[in-house]
Design a protein around this motif. Structure first.
Motif, PDB file in Angstrom:
ATOM      1  N   ALA A  91       0.823  -1.208   0.000  1.00 46.49           N
ATOM      2  CA  ALA A  91       0.000   0.000   0.000  1.00 46.49           C
ATOM      3  C   ALA A  91       0.860   1.263   0.000  1.00 46.49           C
ATOM      4  O   ALA A  91       0.529   2.256  -0.667  1.00 46.49           O
ATOM      5  CB  ALA A  91      -0.929  -0.007   1.209  1.00 46.49           C
ATOM      6  N   PHE A  92       1.982   1.232   0.729  1.00 47.38           N
ATOM      7  CA  PHE A  92       2.810   2.425   0.860  1.00 47.38           C
ATOM      8  C   PHE A  92       3.833   2.582  -0.257  1.00 47.38           C
ATOM      9  O   PHE A  92       4.120   3.703  -0.683  1.00 47.38           O
ATOM     10  CB  PHE A  92       3.542   2.407   2.207  1.00 47.38           C
ATOM     11  N   TRP A  93       4.388   1.472  -0.735  1.00 44.10           N
ATOM     12  CA  TRP A  93       5.565   1.584  -1.610  1.00 44.10           C
ATOM     13  C   TRP A  93       5.380   1.071  -3.022  1.00 44.10           C
ATOM     14  O   TRP A  93       6.215   1.367  -3.888  1.00 44.10           O
ATOM     15  CB  TRP A  93       6.752   0.858  -0.959  1.00 44.10           C
ATOM     16  N   ASP A  94       4.352   0.283  -3.299  1.00 47.71           N
ATOM     17  CA  ASP A  94       4.207  -0.273  -4.648  1.00 47.71           C
ATOM     18  C   ASP A  94       4.133   0.819  -5.715  1.00 47.71           C
ATOM     19  O   ASP A  94       4.798   0.741  -6.752  1.00 47.71           O
ATOM     20  CB  ASP A  94       2.954  -1.155  -4.723  1.00 47.71           C
ATOM     21  N   THR A  95       3.305   1.841  -5.458  1.00 52.90           N
ATOM     22  CA  THR A  95       3.129   2.901  -6.448  1.00 52.90           C
ATOM     23  C   THR A  95       4.442   3.636  -6.697  1.00 52.90           C
ATOM     24  O   THR A  95       4.752   4.023  -7.831  1.00 52.90           O
ATOM     25  CB  THR A  95       2.046   3.885  -5.986  1.00 52.90           C
ATOM     26  N   HIS A  96       5.214   3.819  -5.642  1.00 54.45           N
ATOM     27  CA  HIS A  96       6.503   4.506  -5.771  1.00 54.45           C
ATOM     28  C   HIS A  96       7.434   3.735  -6.704  1.00 54.45           C
ATOM     29  O   HIS A  96       8.034   4.306  -7.626  1.00 54.45           O
ATOM     30  CB  HIS A  96       7.130   4.663  -4.397  1.00 54.45           C
ATOM     31  N   TYR A  97       7.563   2.411  -6.463  1.00 53.25           N
ATOM     32  CA  TYR A  97       8.472   1.620  -7.285  1.00 53.25           C
ATOM     33  C   TYR A  97       7.911   1.370  -8.677  1.00 53.25           C
ATOM     34  O   TYR A  97       8.678   1.209  -9.632  1.00 53.25           O
ATOM     35  CB  TYR A  97       8.786   0.296  -6.578  1.00 53.25           C
ATOM     36  N   ASP A  98       6.580   1.354  -8.798  1.00 52.47           N
ATOM     37  CA  ASP A  98       5.987   1.246 -10.131  1.00 52.47           C
ATOM     38  C   ASP A  98       6.346   2.466 -10.973  1.00 52.47           C
ATOM     39  O   ASP A  98       6.644   2.355 -12.165  1.00 52.47           O
ATOM     40  CB  ASP A  98       4.465   1.129 -10.022  1.00 52.47           C
ATOM     41  N   ALA A  99       6.306   3.639 -10.349  1.00 49.21           N
ATOM     42  CA  ALA A  99       6.656   4.864 -11.056  1.00 49.21           C
ATOM     43  C   ALA A  99       8.150   4.914 -11.361  1.00 49.21           C
ATOM     44  O   ALA A  99       8.570   5.433 -12.397  1.00 49.21           O
ATOM     45  CB  ALA A  99       6.244   6.079 -10.224  1.00 49.21           C
ATOM     46  N   MET A 100       8.953   4.358 -10.479  1.00 49.02           N
ATOM     47  CA  MET A 100      10.404   4.422 -10.643  1.00 49.02           C
ATOM     48  C   MET A 100      10.902   3.462 -11.729  1.00 49.02           C
ATOM     49  O   MET A 100      11.753   3.819 -12.557  1.00 49.02           O
ATOM     50  CB  MET A 100      11.095   4.105  -9.313  1.00 49.02           C
ATOM     51  N   PHE A 101      10.377   2.222 -11.729  1.00 49.66           N
ATOM     52  CA  PHE A 101      10.881   1.199 -12.645  1.00 49.66           C
ATOM     53  C   PHE A 101       9.908   0.845 -13.772  1.00 49.66           C
ATOM     54  O   PHE A 101      10.251   0.043 -14.639  1.00 49.66           O
ATOM     55  CB  PHE A 101      11.222  -0.077 -11.865  1.00 49.66           C
ATOM     56  N   GLY A 102       8.704   1.427 -13.742  1.00 55.47           N
ATOM     57  CA  GLY A 102       7.688   1.071 -14.727  1.00 55.47           C
ATOM     58  C   GLY A 102       6.770   0.001 -14.176  1.00 55.47           C
ATOM     59  O   GLY A 102       7.242  -0.983 -13.581  1.00 55.47           O
ATOM     60  N   SER A 103       5.484   0.173 -14.353  1.00 49.04           N
ATOM     61  CA  SER A 103       4.504  -0.740 -13.752  1.00 49.04           C
ATOM     62  C   SER A 103       4.678  -2.167 -14.251  1.00 49.04           C
ATOM     63  O   SER A 103       4.638  -3.120 -13.472  1.00 49.04           O
ATOM     64  CB  SER A 103       3.085  -0.252 -14.050  1.00 49.04           C
ATOM     65  N   LEU A 104       4.877  -2.341 -15.537  1.00 56.66           N
ATOM     66  CA  LEU A 104       4.988  -3.682 -16.103  1.00 56.66           C
ATOM     67  C   LEU A 104       6.183  -4.424 -15.525  1.00 56.66           C
ATOM     68  O   LEU A 104       6.073  -5.587 -15.116  1.00 56.66           O
ATOM     69  CB  LEU A 104       5.099  -3.601 -17.628  1.00 56.66           C
ATOM     70  N   GLY A 105       7.334  -3.767 -15.477  1.00 57.94           N
ATOM     71  CA  GLY A 105       8.521  -4.404 -14.923  1.00 57.94           C
ATOM     72  C   GLY A 105       8.403  -4.682 -13.439  1.00 57.94           C
ATOM     73  O   GLY A 105       8.837  -5.743 -12.960  1.00 57.94           O
TER      74      GLY A 105
ATOM     75  N   MET B 159      -0.903  -1.114 -18.077  1.00 57.97           N
ATOM     76  CA  MET B 159       0.324  -0.687 -17.417  1.00 57.97           C
ATOM     77  C   MET B 159       0.816   0.650 -17.976  1.00 57.97           C
ATOM     78  O   MET B 159       1.293   1.519 -17.233  1.00 57.97           O
ATOM     79  CB  MET B 159       1.412  -1.753 -17.575  1.00 57.97           C
ATOM     80  N   ASP B 160       0.691   0.826 -19.296  1.00 53.68           N
ATOM     81  CA  ASP B 160       1.106   2.095 -19.907  1.00 53.68           C
ATOM     82  C   ASP B 160       0.232   3.248 -19.418  1.00 53.68           C
ATOM     83  O   ASP B 160       0.735   4.349 -19.140  1.00 53.68           O
ATOM     84  CB  ASP B 160       1.023   1.984 -21.428  1.00 53.68           C
ATOM     85  N   MET B 161      -1.071   3.014 -19.320  1.00 51.99           N
ATOM     86  CA  MET B 161      -1.969   4.060 -18.826  1.00 51.99           C
ATOM     87  C   MET B 161      -1.665   4.383 -17.370  1.00 51.99           C
ATOM     88  O   MET B 161      -1.721   5.537 -16.950  1.00 51.99           O
ATOM     89  CB  MET B 161      -3.419   3.610 -18.980  1.00 51.99           C
ATOM     90  N   ARG B 162      -1.319   3.346 -16.599  1.00 54.57           N
ATOM     91  CA  ARG B 162      -0.956   3.574 -15.195  1.00 54.57           C
ATOM     92  C   ARG B 162       0.322   4.403 -15.104  1.00 54.57           C
ATOM     93  O   ARG B 162       0.420   5.332 -14.291  1.00 54.57           O
ATOM     94  CB  ARG B 162      -0.785   2.239 -14.477  1.00 54.57           C
ATOM     95  N   ASP B 163       1.306   4.079 -15.928  1.00 50.10           N
ATOM     96  CA  ASP B 163       2.563   4.824 -15.912  1.00 50.10           C
ATOM     97  C   ASP B 163       2.351   6.291 -16.279  1.00 50.10           C
ATOM     98  O   ASP B 163       3.003   7.184 -15.725  1.00 50.10           O
ATOM     99  CB  ASP B 163       3.566   4.189 -16.881  1.00 50.10           C
ATOM    100  N   SER B 164       1.431   6.525 -17.228  1.00 51.28           N
ATOM    101  CA  SER B 164       1.170   7.911 -17.621  1.00 51.28           C
ATOM    102  C   SER B 164       0.503   8.701 -16.504  1.00 51.28           C
ATOM    103  O   SER B 164       0.570   9.928 -16.469  1.00 51.28           O
ATOM    104  CB  SER B 164       0.280   7.932 -18.866  1.00 51.28           C
ATOM    105  N   SER B 165      -0.160   7.996 -15.584  1.00 55.84           N
ATOM    106  CA  SER B 165      -0.809   8.673 -14.460  1.00 55.84           C
ATOM    107  C   SER B 165       0.141   8.935 -13.298  1.00 55.84           C
ATOM    108  O   SER B 165      -0.157   9.700 -12.393  1.00 55.84           O
ATOM    109  CB  SER B 165      -1.998   7.830 -13.962  1.00 55.84           C
TER     110      SER B 165
END
Length: 473
Positions: A99-113, A244-250
């Motif tokens: 809950a706290f860190w997934d979004t951070h690392y998704d933004a850092m490394f890309g959601s798909l990866g 995943m691409d739409m999530r990354d753009s957000s």
């Protein structure tokens, strides 16, 4: 243009305009039909992949817990509740971390990866640990440690795949139902493996060392197959990649700066709504016409920093409350199966029967939400309250105060578990509707993380009830 008594008329425009309008409608209808046609096989394939990934998420610890009679005969009555704690305790810290860190690392490394990495690491450790479980056949601490590793991997997969299911085709409840059905369907494969290898039952009749290695070896292979399905889902699904691409753009750099402090006050959320309105007005005024907006183009979204967990809780708490009550009562009952006694004193199979009856009934309750979808959270709340009637009856039977009999216990557990699966899946389907204007590619997974935390807290609450009742005996 032509002149009629000195007046200009535009005959061509009056005839072409309706034709142009008619062409647009026809073209858009054809596109929609093509989209609907191409999505049908795609979502079917993804349903299969999510189902198989769900099987792999739970098949390992289901295999351990299914041998409750065997381990009880070796380590005593306390072993089954302890193994349940080892399986379910990692859910809470894992859910909080996600809950706290997934979004951070998704933004850092890309959601798909990021999604691919979390899932693959979890499947790897689960596969290896499951294969080595026979080494702990005479040591409860070692068995508990290995089960804890499996439980941690399962918790990672549970959070990751629930988030993923909430992103892909968010308006359809098919993917959450497919994944949660797979979670319970693993019991069928475990039962078949147990019958095929002859492992299970008591210490005297549970099979030898070779049967145990064969049993967990097959289970490890099943985890590997599910891992392969997960990799195929991530690497080949165009719908997953698009989500995943739409999530990354957000996930903008501005969002990342404040992800470490997701709990903000209501003023931030009010400012978010005002900001959203300004952005939508700005977007609409800058467009030359409505026809310039593509149906697949995402609407202006509220930043992830604006929608906080406190805000999501206020929107989602009825769903979370129903889930907590449902899961806590289910865990209290399920973790006490090894304390039940059959009216047939020569048989010790009732606990295993109840174990599988619960899992199969829970499984049937999950796809039932597609045939009979819950109409509202209030409807789910009524089912949640009604199913609690069975809880005191079960524990009265366990304490020999009230005798339900074997068949009474079996049918009671079946109905209890069926409604549990129905409520748990229905909550997943209804929860995104509570977001309304704040439903985006960022907030939906964030809400899923909040529900995962509620689920894990409910599991631990149910286990606490089990230990309290066990210590009082």
């Amino acid at each position: 243009l032509s002149l009629d008594n000195g007046k200009e008329t535009n005959k061509e425009s009056t005839t072409l305009e309706p034709l142009h309008f008619s062409y647009n409608i026809k073209s858009e209808t054809t596109t929609q039909r093509r989209t609907a046609t191409t999505m049908a096989p795609s979502i079917t394939r993804e349903i299969v992949f999510f189902f198989l990934a769900g099987v792999g998420s739970t098949v390992a610890w289901t295999a351990v817990l299914s041998n409750l009679v065997y381990y009880t005969s070796i380590f005593g009555t306390i072993s089954f509740p302890v193994l349940n704690v080892a399986v379910y305790f990692p859910l809470l810290p894992t859910s909080l971390a996600q809950a706290f860190w997934d979004t951070h690392y998704d933004a850092m490394f890309g959601s798909l990866g990021a999604f691919s990495f979390r899932g693959s690491i979890a499947f790897f450790f689960m596969c290896i640990t499951t294969l080595l479980i026979p080494l702990a056949r005479h040591s409860l601490p070692l068995l508990t440690t290995m089960t804890f590793i499996i439980g941690t991997a399962s918790a990672i997969l549970y959070g990751t795949l629930n988030q993923l299911a909430s992103l892909v085709f968010p308006d359809s409840g098919a993917l959450p139902a497919a994944y949660t059905s797979g979670l319970q369907a693993s019991a069928g494969l475990v039962l078949i493996t147990s019958l095929g290898t002859g492992f299970g039952g008591t210490q005297q009749h549970g099979g030898g060392v070779r049967a145990e290695w064969e049993f967990y070896g097959v289970i490890s292979v099943l985890v590997g197959v599910s891992w392969f399905a997960f990799v195929r889902l991530i690497s080949t699904s165009h719908s997953v990649r698009r989500s995943m691409d739409m999530r990354d753009s957000s996930l903008t750099q501005q969002d990342i700066a404040s992800l470490s402090a997701p709990f903000l006050d209501d003023n931030s959320n009010n400012e978010a709504k005002e900001s959203l309105g300004e952005r939508m007005l700005s977007s609409s005024s800058s467009s030359s016409s409505l026809m310039d907006i593509s149906p697949s183009q995402p609407l202006p979204t509220i930043s992830d920093t604006d929608v906080t967990f406190l805000f999501l809780w206020k929107r989602t708490w009825p769903c979370c409350a129903s889930l907590i009550i449902t899961v806590a009562s289910s865990m209290a009952v399920a973790s006490s199966f090894n304390q039940t006694k059959s009216t047939n004193t020569t048989s010790d199979s009732l606990p295993r029967i109840l174990f599988y009856v619960r899992l199969f009934s829970d499984l049937l309750g999950r796809p039932a939400t597609l045939l009979f979808p819950p109409r509202s959270v209030s409807c789910v709340g009524l089912i949640t309250a009604a199913r609690l009637i069975f809880v005191p009856l079960f524990f009265l039977d366990v304490n020999n105060t009230l005798v339900l009999g074997d068949w009474g216990m079996i049918f009671g557990v079946a109905a209890f578990a069926f409604t549990s699966g129905y409520v748990a899946t229905g909550i997943r389907q209804l929860a995104p509707n509570a977001l309304t204007d704040t439903r985006t590619e960022v907030t939906v997974p964030k809400q899923s993380s909040l529900i995962n935390v509620s689920f894990s807290m409910a599991v631990l609450l149910g286990l606490v009830v089990t230990f309290v009742l066990l210590l009082k005996k």
